[in-house]
Design a protein around this motif. Structure first.
Motif, PDB file in Angstrom:
ATOM      1  N   GLU A 233      17.861 -12.171   3.978  1.00 12.46           N
ATOM      2  CA  GLU A 233      18.282 -10.937   4.650  1.00 12.46           C
ATOM      3  C   GLU A 233      17.244 -10.390   5.631  1.00 12.46           C
ATOM      4  O   GLU A 233      17.399  -9.292   6.148  1.00 12.46           O
ATOM      5  CB  GLU A 233      18.606  -9.872   3.600  1.00 12.46           C
ATOM      6  CG  GLU A 233      19.852 -10.221   2.796  1.00 12.46           C
ATOM      7  CD  GLU A 233      19.714  -9.827   1.341  1.00 12.46           C
ATOM      8  OE1 GLU A 233      18.789  -9.076   1.014  1.00 12.46           O
ATOM      9  OE2 GLU A 233      20.526 -10.308   0.540  1.00 12.46           O
ATOM     10  N   ASN A 234      16.177 -11.145   5.902  1.00 18.01           N
ATOM     11  CA  ASN A 234      15.118 -10.717   6.827  1.00 18.01           C
ATOM     12  C   ASN A 234      14.582  -9.330   6.468  1.00 18.01           C
ATOM     13  O   ASN A 234      14.432  -8.470   7.333  1.00 18.01           O
ATOM     14  CB  ASN A 234      15.610 -10.726   8.280  1.00 18.01           C
ATOM     15  CG  ASN A 234      15.838 -12.127   8.789  1.00 18.01           C
ATOM     16  OD1 ASN A 234      15.089 -13.039   8.466  1.00 18.01           O
ATOM     17  ND2 ASN A 234      16.878 -12.303   9.580  1.00 18.01           N
ATOM     18  N   ILE A 235      14.271  -9.089   5.194  1.00 20.79           N
ATOM     19  CA  ILE A 235      13.838  -7.755   4.769  1.00 20.79           C
ATOM     20  C   ILE A 235      12.327  -7.587   4.742  1.00 20.79           C
ATOM     21  O   ILE A 235      11.837  -6.478   4.783  1.00 20.79           O
ATOM     22  CB  ILE A 235      14.416  -7.400   3.373  1.00 20.79           C
ATOM     23  CG1 ILE A 235      14.061  -8.461   2.339  1.00 20.79           C
ATOM     24  CG2 ILE A 235      15.902  -7.195   3.450  1.00 20.79           C
ATOM     25  CD1 ILE A 235      14.484  -8.124   0.946  1.00 20.79           C
ATOM     26  N   SER A 236      11.570  -8.675   4.691  1.00 23.08           N
ATOM     27  CA  SER A 236      10.111  -8.535   4.617  1.00 23.08           C
ATOM     28  C   SER A 236       9.500  -8.545   6.015  1.00 23.08           C
ATOM     29  O   SER A 236      10.005  -9.177   6.939  1.00 23.08           O
ATOM     30  CB  SER A 236       9.511  -9.647   3.772  1.00 23.08           C
ATOM     31  OG  SER A 236       9.848 -10.889   4.323  1.00 23.08           O
ATOM     32  N   LYS A 237       8.387  -7.835   6.153  1.00 20.08           N
ATOM     33  CA  LYS A 237       7.688  -7.707   7.430  1.00 20.08           C
ATOM     34  C   LYS A 237       6.228  -8.122   7.253  1.00 20.08           C
ATOM     35  O   LYS A 237       5.753  -8.318   6.136  1.00 20.08           O
ATOM     36  CB  LYS A 237       7.754  -6.249   7.929  1.00 20.08           C
ATOM     37  CG  LYS A 237       9.167  -5.729   8.111  1.00 20.08           C
ATOM     38  CD  LYS A 237       9.882  -6.474   9.195  1.00 20.08           C
ATOM     39  CE  LYS A 237      11.318  -6.002   9.329  1.00 20.08           C
ATOM     40  NZ  LYS A 237      12.168  -6.978   9.961  1.00 20.08           N
ATOM     41  N   ASN A 238       5.512  -8.232   8.352  1.00 22.86           N
ATOM     42  CA  ASN A 238       4.092  -8.604   8.310  1.00 22.86           C
ATOM     43  C   ASN A 238       3.292  -7.655   7.430  1.00 22.86           C
ATOM     44  O   ASN A 238       3.461  -6.452   7.497  1.00 22.86           O
ATOM     45  CB  ASN A 238       3.499  -8.589   9.715  1.00 22.86           C
ATOM     46  CG  ASN A 238       3.809  -9.857  10.475  1.00 22.86           C
ATOM     47  OD1 ASN A 238       4.305 -10.814   9.907  1.00 22.86           O
ATOM     48  ND2 ASN A 238       3.506  -9.865  11.744  1.00 22.86           N
ATOM     49  N   GLY A 239       2.419  -8.215   6.599  1.00 24.06           N
ATOM     50  CA  GLY A 239       1.545  -7.414   5.764  1.00 24.06           C
ATOM     51  C   GLY A 239       2.093  -7.087   4.387  1.00 24.06           C
ATOM     52  O   GLY A 239       1.361  -6.592   3.538  1.00 24.06           O
ATOM     53  N   ASP A 240       3.365  -7.334   4.131  1.00 22.89           N
ATOM     54  CA  ASP A 240       3.962  -7.043   2.822  1.00 22.89           C
ATOM     55  C   ASP A 240       3.402  -7.991   1.758  1.00 22.89           C
ATOM     56  O   ASP A 240       3.167  -9.172   2.014  1.00 22.89           O
ATOM     57  CB  ASP A 240       5.483  -7.200   2.853  1.00 22.89           C
ATOM     58  CG  ASP A 240       6.176  -6.141   3.672  1.00 22.89           C
ATOM     59  OD1 ASP A 240       5.512  -5.170   4.070  1.00 22.89           O
ATOM     60  OD2 ASP A 240       7.387  -6.294   3.915  1.00 22.89           O
ATOM     61  N   GLN A 241       3.207  -7.473   0.551  1.00 27.22           N
ATOM     62  CA  GLN A 241       2.855  -8.290  -0.605  1.00 27.22           C
ATOM     63  C   GLN A 241       4.161  -8.728  -1.252  1.00 27.22           C
ATOM     64  O   GLN A 241       4.993  -7.893  -1.601  1.00 27.22           O
ATOM     65  CB  GLN A 241       2.024  -7.488  -1.610  1.00 27.22           C
ATOM     66  CG  GLN A 241       0.661  -7.082  -1.103  1.00 27.22           C
ATOM     67  CD  GLN A 241      -0.278  -8.262  -0.997  1.00 27.22           C
ATOM     68  OE1 GLN A 241      -0.236  -9.177  -1.824  1.00 27.22           O
ATOM     69  NE2 GLN A 241      -1.118  -8.243   0.014  1.00 27.22           N
ATOM     70  N   VAL A 242       4.373 -10.040  -1.401  1.00 28.98           N
ATOM     71  CA  VAL A 242       5.645 -10.551  -1.900  1.00 28.98           C
ATOM     72  C   VAL A 242       5.441 -11.520  -3.053  1.00 28.98           C
ATOM     73  O   VAL A 242       4.358 -12.073  -3.242  1.00 28.98           O
ATOM     74  CB  VAL A 242       6.450 -11.248  -0.777  1.00 28.98           C
ATOM     75  CG1 VAL A 242       6.860 -10.269   0.296  1.00 28.98           C
ATOM     76  CG2 VAL A 242       5.681 -12.394  -0.178  1.00 28.98           C
ATOM     77  N   SER A 243       6.517 -11.719  -3.799  1.00 25.51           N
ATOM     78  CA  SER A 243       6.572 -12.704  -4.864  1.00 25.51           C
ATOM     79  C   SER A 243       7.569 -13.778  -4.445  1.00 25.51           C
ATOM     80  O   SER A 243       8.673 -13.457  -4.007  1.00 25.51           O
ATOM     81  CB  SER A 243       7.011 -12.033  -6.160  1.00 25.51           C
ATOM     82  OG  SER A 243       7.175 -12.986  -7.160  1.00 25.51           O
ATOM     83  N   ILE A 244       7.185 -15.056  -4.579  1.00 30.06           N
ATOM     84  CA  ILE A 244       8.061 -16.153  -4.167  1.00 30.06           C
ATOM     85  C   ILE A 244       8.257 -17.119  -5.319  1.00 30.06           C
ATOM     86  O   ILE A 244       7.465 -17.161  -6.255  1.00 30.06           O
ATOM     87  CB  ILE A 244       7.500 -16.879  -2.926  1.00 30.06           C
ATOM     88  CG1 ILE A 244       6.126 -17.476  -3.202  1.00 30.06           C
ATOM     89  CG2 ILE A 244       7.450 -15.953  -1.736  1.00 30.06           C
ATOM     90  CD1 ILE A 244       5.553 -18.285  -2.065  1.00 30.06           C
TER      91      ILE A 244
END
Length: 94
Positions: free
Chosen positions: A60-71
């Motif tokens: 859904e293209n919800i994350s942006k530069n600099g976000d901390q994410v779990s994959i």
């Protein structure tokens, strides 16, 4: 007499999970996640930083530069993408 086939009771293995920072979101439905971890050297005991980039599917293209994410690891989606976005742990604020 009915025989049970071995494939019917096959249990799926656990999938690998990683956490990192989004460093690129320019592609459609794809982000690049940078993982940095500290490990001890086997012989010398000194701590070393190891880093790696992952191509991650973001439907859904919800994350942006600099976000901390779990994959999480998944089936191959394209030539270099075999990870998918699970959640955004922390949003980046300027």
């Amino acid at each position: 007499m009915i025989k049970e086939h071995k494939c019917e009771k096959k249990i799926r293995n656990l999938r690998k999970q990683r956490q990192g920072t989004v460093i690129s979101d320019k592609m459609n439905k794809t982000i690049v996640v940078y993982e940095m971890k500290k490990v001890k050297h086997k012989y010398y005991g000194k701590s070393i930083t190891k880093n790696k980039k992952y191509m991650v599917h973001d439907e859904e293209n919800i994350s942006k530069n600099g976000d901390q994410v779990s994959i999480m690891e998944t089936r191959p989606i394209s030539k270099r993408k075999c990870w998918r976005l699970v959640s955004i742990l922390e949003k980046y604020e300027k």
